[in-house]
Design an enzyme around this catalytic site. Structure first.
Site, PDB file in Angstrom:
ATOM      1  N   LYS A 195     -29.872   2.655  -7.729  1.00  9.71           N
ATOM      2  CA  LYS A 195     -31.100   3.309  -8.187  1.00  9.71           C
ATOM      3  C   LYS A 195     -31.476   4.480  -7.300  1.00  9.71           C
ATOM      4  O   LYS A 195     -32.078   5.460  -7.754  1.00  9.71           O
ATOM      5  CB  LYS A 195     -32.247   2.295  -8.256  1.00  9.71           C
ATOM      6  CG  LYS A 195     -31.972   1.099  -9.153  1.00  9.71           C
ATOM      7  CD  LYS A 195     -31.430   1.505 -10.516  1.00  9.71           C
ATOM      8  CE  LYS A 195     -30.841   0.335 -11.272  1.00  9.71           C
ATOM      9  NZ  LYS A 195     -29.551  -0.164 -10.739  1.00  9.71           N
ATOM     10  N   HIS A 208     -53.075   5.950 -27.384  1.00 17.43           N
ATOM     11  CA  HIS A 208     -52.463   7.215 -27.817  1.00 17.43           C
ATOM     12  C   HIS A 208     -52.701   8.293 -26.764  1.00 17.43           C
ATOM     13  O   HIS A 208     -53.809   8.399 -26.239  1.00 17.43           O
ATOM     14  CB  HIS A 208     -53.056   7.659 -29.150  1.00 17.43           C
ATOM     15  CG  HIS A 208     -52.529   8.984 -29.624  1.00 17.43           C
ATOM     16  ND1 HIS A 208     -51.251   9.150 -30.100  1.00 17.43           N
ATOM     17  CD2 HIS A 208     -53.124  10.221 -29.671  1.00 17.43           C
ATOM     18  CE1 HIS A 208     -51.066  10.418 -30.433  1.00 17.43           C
ATOM     19  NE2 HIS A 208     -52.192  11.084 -30.188  1.00 17.43           N
TER      20      HIS A 208
END
EC number: 1.16.1.1
Length: 469
Positions: free
Chosen positions: A52, A435
């Site tokens: 990673k 949203h």
């Protein structure tokens, strides 16, 4: 020479072994933890964390090259390979040290640095001359990188996940053999760091995804960043300090590479354990046959956990298996059989690939959603990928998923919990979706499943997408 008596002896101090010792001690057992080096977990030293770190560097270079789409000019993106690899090792060593430091917190006399082998079902001989007797034994010896025959003669030109992070500098060119999680992650990372990279695999598929559309998008995106050769056989030989690689198939050819990264699998570390002396039944690969709910090997007071059993080689499973094995070893002959976690794997490509639960079968209800036009993904200039959700008839109870899209590594945690709870697609649609978020991209797939169930879409809530969702 010393003889040690314990209730539970654990062989191997990786993730599974640490969990097994802790669990057994927590259940009241006198424990021993035996390891040849106590160097730290595979995750910290050669697996999850160094990979990673390399991927993070690759992501920074990739983002810098793409910044112009936002009106931000980065005139020259230069990758200092030596600096990249130095940081990988520096930060990796911190993770590994943290694990090693945890051994100091164990009760005195718990840790024994030695190699162990069985001399009887509950008797061990150590290579330092000591012997061990225990009421039960846990095998947690992990796995090792395999270098198959075509690459054995390459010497240091052949890399594995155990040696690639020791490179002082990035190679000019790299062939990656193996399209599983390790191969995919490192191939894409190397390509983004400016290494001329090609990926080869005997299989026609990548990463373990079963849905053909997911496979197609995965191959298209990965193949857009590096040379991809699937369904091929590979041979290799040294050539003046480099590797001459030849491959078969429709894309067959030959070329020179500076190095080859072999990512074709990690067999269990069971050789030299003297399993014959323990009287355990072995499978065709020499691994003890075991019950994957109790981790017990046959009718013996021997348990096996983590990569050593070659079942599900991922960290959270190794930790869980170790805890079960340690607890059952401490309570032997009484053993528990807890319910296993649903299958859950992540491959940290960009976008990430997540495979959850059970794959599709006859009668599975499938819902899909593309991220090519997903609002938040478009905002971030990474609108690509797709989702497949799987539900069981007749109610659309979620059973699995394949996600190859931005944010898949995070959304997968929401979905795996829903699978554990037995939630339906309708249940998830009742959840608030803020949203604009990547999570909104799941809604079309959930709605598609609902429409294929007798009850249809849930009522009482506005299920339409917000503008740009």
């Amino acid at each position: 020479m010393t003889h040690h008596d314990a209730d539970v002896a654990v062989i191997g101090a990786g993730t599974a072994g640490i969990a097994a010792e802790r669990s057994a001690r927590g259940a009241g057992a006198r424990t021993l933890l035996i390891d040849e080096a106590f160097r730290g977990t595979l995750c910290a030293t050669t697996g999850c964390m160094p990979s990673k770190l390399l991927i993070a560097a690759a992501g920074a270079a990739h983002d810098a090259r793409g910044a112009d789409v936002f009106g931000i000019s980065v005139s020259d993106v230069a990758v200092d390979g030596r600096a990249v690899m130095a940081r990988v090792r520096q930060e990796r060593d911190k993770f590994a040290k943290s694990t090693r430091d945890s051994f100091d917190d164990l009760p005195d006399g718990t840790c024994i640095m030695a190699r162990a082998r069985f001399t009887a079902r509950t008797e061990l001989a150590l290579d330092n001359g000591d012997t061990v007797s225990a009421r039960a034994i846990v095998i947690a010896t992990g796995s090792h990188a395999s270098v198959p025959e075509p690459f054995e003669g390459l010497g240091d030109l052949a890399l594995t996940n155990e040696s690639v992070f020791e490179l002082e500098d990035l190679p000019g060119s790299l062939a990656v053999v193996g399209g599983g999680a390790i191969g995919l992650e490192l191939a894409q990372a190397m390509a983004r760091l400016g290494v001329d990279t090609a990926l080869f695999d005997q299989s026609e598929t990548l990463g373990g995804a079963q849905d053909p559309d997911v496979q197609a998008v995965l191959a298209k995106i990965v193949g857009g960043e590096l040379s991809l050769h699937l369904g091929v056989d590979v041979s290799a030989e040294p050539a003046d300090g480099r590797v001459r690689l030849s491959w078969s198939g429709a894309s067959g050819g030959e070329r020179l590479f500076d190095r080859v990264l072999v990512a074709t699998g990690r067999p269990p570390n069971v050789d030299g354990l003297g399993l014959d002396a323990a009287g355990l039944e072995l499978d065709d690969h020499g691994v003890p046959v075991f019950d994957r709910t109790t981790m017990r090997c046959g009718d013996a007071p021997v348990f096996i956990a983590g990569d050593a059993n070659a079942d599900v080689p991922v960290l959270h499973e190794a930790s869980s298996e170790g805890a079960v094995a340690g607890r059952n070893a401490a309570r032997y002959p009484a053993v528990d059989a807890p319910e296993r976690m649903p299958p859950f794997t992540l491959t940290f490509t960009d976008p990430p690939l997540a495979i959850l639960g059970e794959g599709p079968t006859d009668g599975t209800i499938v819902g899909g959603a593309s991220y090519a036009e997903q609002g938040r993904a478009k905002v971030e200039a990474r609108a690509q990928g797709l989702v497949r959700l799987y539900g069981a008839a007749p109610d659309g109870r979620l059973t699995g998923a394949e996600l190859f899209c931005p944010g898949a590594d995070h959304m997968a945690h929401l979905l795996i919990r829903a699978i554990q709870r037995g939630d339906t697609a309708s249940d998830l649609l009742e959840m608030p979706f803020y949203h604009p978020t990547l999570e909104e991209g799941l809604k079309p797939a959930l709605r598609e499943i609902c429409k294929k169930t007798p009850s249809g879409l849930p009522t009482g809530r506005d299920l339409s997408d917000a503008p740009g969702a």
